[in-house]
Design an enzyme around this catalytic site. Sequence first.
Site, short mmCIF file in Angstrom:
data_model
loop_
_atom_site.label_atom_id
_atom_site.label_comp_id
_atom_site.label_asym_id
_atom_site.label_seq_id
_atom_site.Cartn_x
_atom_site.Cartn_y
_atom_site.Cartn_z
N ASP A 1 0.85 -1.18 0.00
CA ASP A 1 0.00 0.00 0.00
C ASP A 1 0.89 1.24 0.00
O ASP A 1 1.79 1.36 0.81
CB ASP A 1 -0.89 -0.04 1.25
CG ASP A 1 -1.83 1.15 1.35
OD1 ASP A 1 -1.79 2.00 0.44
OD2 ASP A 1 -2.58 1.22 2.32
N GLU B 1 -10.27 8.06 14.65
CA GLU B 1 -10.53 7.16 13.53
C GLU B 1 -10.24 5.72 13.96
O GLU B 1 -9.12 5.41 14.34
CB GLU B 1 -9.67 7.52 12.33
CG GLU B 1 -9.87 6.59 11.13
CD GLU B 1 -8.83 6.77 10.06
OE1 GLU B 1 -8.42 5.75 9.45
OE2 GLU B 1 -8.39 7.93 9.83
N GLN C 1 -3.69 -4.04 12.90
CA GLN C 1 -5.07 -3.92 12.44
C GLN C 1 -5.71 -5.30 12.28
O GLN C 1 -5.02 -6.29 12.06
CB GLN C 1 -5.15 -3.21 11.08
CG GLN C 1 -4.75 -1.78 11.09
CD GLN C 1 -4.92 -1.12 9.73
OE1 GLN C 1 -4.86 0.09 9.62
NE2 GLN C 1 -5.10 -1.89 8.69
N ARG D 1 5.32 1.79 9.85
CA ARG D 1 5.22 3.02 9.08
C ARG D 1 6.24 4.00 9.65
O ARG D 1 5.98 4.75 10.57
CB ARG D 1 3.80 3.58 9.14
CG ARG D 1 2.79 2.63 8.48
CD ARG D 1 1.38 3.17 8.49
NE ARG D 1 0.45 2.20 7.90
CZ ARG D 1 -0.87 2.36 7.86
NH1 ARG D 1 -1.43 3.44 8.38
NH2 ARG D 1 -1.64 1.44 7.31
N ASP E 1 -14.16 6.70 6.42
CA ASP E 1 -13.51 6.45 7.71
C ASP E 1 -14.58 6.39 8.80
O ASP E 1 -15.49 7.23 8.83
CB ASP E 1 -12.53 7.58 8.05
CG ASP E 1 -11.29 7.56 7.18
OD1 ASP E 1 -11.01 6.51 6.55
OD2 ASP E 1 -10.59 8.60 7.13
N SER F 1 -10.60 2.54 8.42
CA SER F 1 -10.68 3.05 7.05
C SER F 1 -11.13 1.88 6.18
O SER F 1 -10.56 0.79 6.28
CB SER F 1 -9.32 3.57 6.60
OG SER F 1 -9.34 3.90 5.23
#
Length: 337
Positions: free
Chosen positions: A57, A251, A125, A110, A238, A254
Amino acid sequence: MREISLPQGYSSLLSIYETQKAIGLLKRLFEDKLSGALRLHRVSAPLFVSADTGLNDDLNGVERPVSFDINGVKETAQVVHSLAKWKRMALKRYDFQPGEGLYTDMNAIRRDEELDALHSAYVDQWDWEKIITREDRNVAYLQQTVKAIVQALADTQYFLRSVFPQLSVLPRMSTEVTFVSSQELEDLYPALTPKERENAFVKDHPVTFLMGIGGKLHSGKPHDGRAPDYDDWDLNGDLLVWDSVNGQALELSSMGIRVSPESLDRQLTLAGCDARRDLPFHKQLLAGQLPYTMGGGIGQSRVSMFLLGKAHIGEVQCSMWDEANIQACKKAGVTLL
């Protein structure tokens, strides 16, 4: 040193060990609720993929993946940012049928994330994906799925409060979802930044699904970045909740209906990413060789923060932190794992 904002007078509702027990229970409960509601089957997933496949991604297109070589392997390996594209390939490989799907634990790094109370270099996640029909590619189907996920979260919270009564001081999560588009949000608050708009709206609508993220709004800017090759920008969004501990929109997920060959073709051009058309994943999708799907990622640490009333994401996951976060947490009495 930049300022990290944490709530004044904060005190964790659970001890460190109680927090660990609650996280384990939370994850088992929610996985069962989610998989039952969406007809998902658990599968194993990669921590890294070949850089040449186009499966990683690209997020906002500027983040640098963690890359490394593997002994005896010619291709460069990349730690995943997410599994959005890999999951679609997996559904075809496993020969799943419309209405069936998969979920998995997704772990990512990340490295360019700006670290604060909600953002970490380590991402965990529940990534899920299911096959849908062409006729299911509509807003009504998207909203129906969002409501099922919200119900699973609310059911999980209800059970957690029975095991850990001290969590009962937190607001009950509503199962009423407010749906709003990013353009409607810009029209409501034209002078505010996207994050400020979210805070202003979600404060009055504590469970909100913000739709239509990735494409340019009337202002000429998108509400937020979204890679052009997984979500359909007209059929995504979201899931935002009001975080009463930090006093801001949070959030949790997504998600969206994924690109069709037609919308991929359009979005690659709009994003200036036509070079991706030659990558294996994109070739198959443009040729109509992959199933229609929808899917998303639900942040495990974000959900844990929300349901356990935590002020900092480092209270529910192990990561590395810069000096600004370490000192802010020390001052606020926040214990980082």
